[in-house]
Design an enzyme around this catalytic site. Sequence first.
Site, PDB file in Angstrom:
ATOM      1  N   MET A 234      46.082  29.773  39.399  1.00 52.54           N
ATOM      2  CA  MET A 234      47.287  30.318  40.016  1.00 52.54           C
ATOM      3  C   MET A 234      46.955  31.446  40.982  1.00 52.54           C
ATOM      4  O   MET A 234      47.568  31.568  42.043  1.00 52.54           O
ATOM      5  CB  MET A 234      48.246  30.822  38.927  1.00 52.54           C
ATOM      6  CG  MET A 234      49.591  31.302  39.466  1.00 52.54           C
ATOM      7  SD  MET A 234      50.548  29.979  40.246  1.00 52.54           S
ATOM      8  CE  MET A 234      51.044  30.776  41.785  1.00 52.54           C
ATOM      9  N   LYS A 235      45.970  32.259  40.639  1.00 54.18           N
ATOM     10  CA  LYS A 235      45.582  33.354  41.531  1.00 54.18           C
ATOM     11  C   LYS A 235      45.094  32.833  42.875  1.00 54.18           C
ATOM     12  O   LYS A 235      45.398  33.399  43.930  1.00 54.18           O
ATOM     13  CB  LYS A 235      44.496  34.204  40.858  1.00 54.18           C
ATOM     14  CG  LYS A 235      43.928  35.309  41.735  1.00 54.18           C
ATOM     15  CD  LYS A 235      44.980  36.317  42.189  1.00 54.18           C
ATOM     16  CE  LYS A 235      44.328  37.479  42.922  1.00 54.18           C
ATOM     17  NZ  LYS A 235      45.324  38.388  43.519  1.00 54.18           N
ATOM     18  N   LEU A 236      44.344  31.732  42.867  1.00 56.71           N
ATOM     19  CA  LEU A 236      43.878  31.158  44.134  1.00 56.71           C
ATOM     20  C   LEU A 236      45.050  30.637  44.950  1.00 56.71           C
ATOM     21  O   LEU A 236      45.068  30.779  46.183  1.00 56.71           O
ATOM     22  CB  LEU A 236      42.865  30.048  43.872  1.00 56.71           C
ATOM     23  CG  LEU A 236      41.532  30.477  43.270  1.00 56.71           C
ATOM     24  CD1 LEU A 236      40.623  29.271  43.076  1.00 56.71           C
ATOM     25  CD2 LEU A 236      40.842  31.548  44.114  1.00 56.71           C
TER      26      LEU A 236
ATOM     27  N   LEU B 226      44.485  39.680  39.024  1.00 54.62           N
ATOM     28  CA  LEU B 226      45.435  40.738  39.356  1.00 54.62           C
ATOM     29  C   LEU B 226      46.261  40.426  40.586  1.00 54.62           C
ATOM     30  O   LEU B 226      45.776  39.819  41.536  1.00 54.62           O
ATOM     31  CB  LEU B 226      44.671  42.043  39.596  1.00 54.62           C
ATOM     32  CG  LEU B 226      43.626  42.406  38.543  1.00 54.62           C
ATOM     33  CD1 LEU B 226      42.847  43.637  38.978  1.00 54.62           C
ATOM     34  CD2 LEU B 226      44.275  42.615  37.193  1.00 54.62           C
TER      35      LEU B 226
END
Length: 296
Positions: A170-172, A121
Amino acid sequence: MAQETIGFVGVGLMGQGMAKNILDGGYPVMVIAHRNREPIDTLVARGATEAASLEEMAAACSIIHICAPGSPQVEAVVAGLLPNMQAGAVIVDCSTSDPSSTMKLAEILDAKGLHMADAPLGGTPVQAEAGELATMVGASETVYSRIKPVLECWAGAIVHLGPSGAGHKMKLLNNMLAMGYAAMYSEALALSNKVGISTEQFDSVIRGSRMDCGFYQTFMGYAVEGNREAHKFTLTNALKDMRYLESMADSVALANPVGNAIKNSFALAHAAGGDGPEDYVPHLVDYVAKRNGVKS
């Protein structure tokens, strides 16, 4: 095709709003209690059903969302669901997880005719309530096409990046930038005060300039206005994410000195007592100030 039945594990700060919006989208939703009954009771009052166990949810639901603190918890939930999952069911991990764990779970599920998607998210609990989160998705094209209508109930921006694990990678990267801002703002404010420029003066120059952004504004909601809940993302979760980032960099033999510096800023705050459930990222400013003898 029969309508999907949606399970939701983890109806906390983000999950409650997400589950509410899936209900509002017309899907049957099943939830399960953990520690806090309030969101469960609220969702049941809106039409959700409550599962007594993960086994019950697995048998009843075709798409199951998980919002958990990290990979160990996700792995435990998947282990509880796995024996009773419907043929062809999908797990959608909305947590910020370790991509290597996500890809391993995808292999385990695939071997049993099941599917894994990661949809971490971007956004705040307010955006979750409004159905305006962003999500970056890792899934096969077939699984993505299947889950997209459900994601659209709670996300305003959806990007499909590739197979399982791509969303968590990508979230990291996204969180490296966000937590990097937090670390820089905290250090800049400590130095600002140390050289005689107040937090309010600092803000009057940065706000509205090219250095301003949405993250700056929520972060400074605490530094300037004293709103402890301006950005409800814990220091503990920030540190966890930066450790996952470090592991991802190590897995491809990448030197990441900036990522390590960001991680260490949060590690120092965590070690100094910033490890509680209401110790949020903007509070980093206090720990950096104290470490430098500055009254924040």
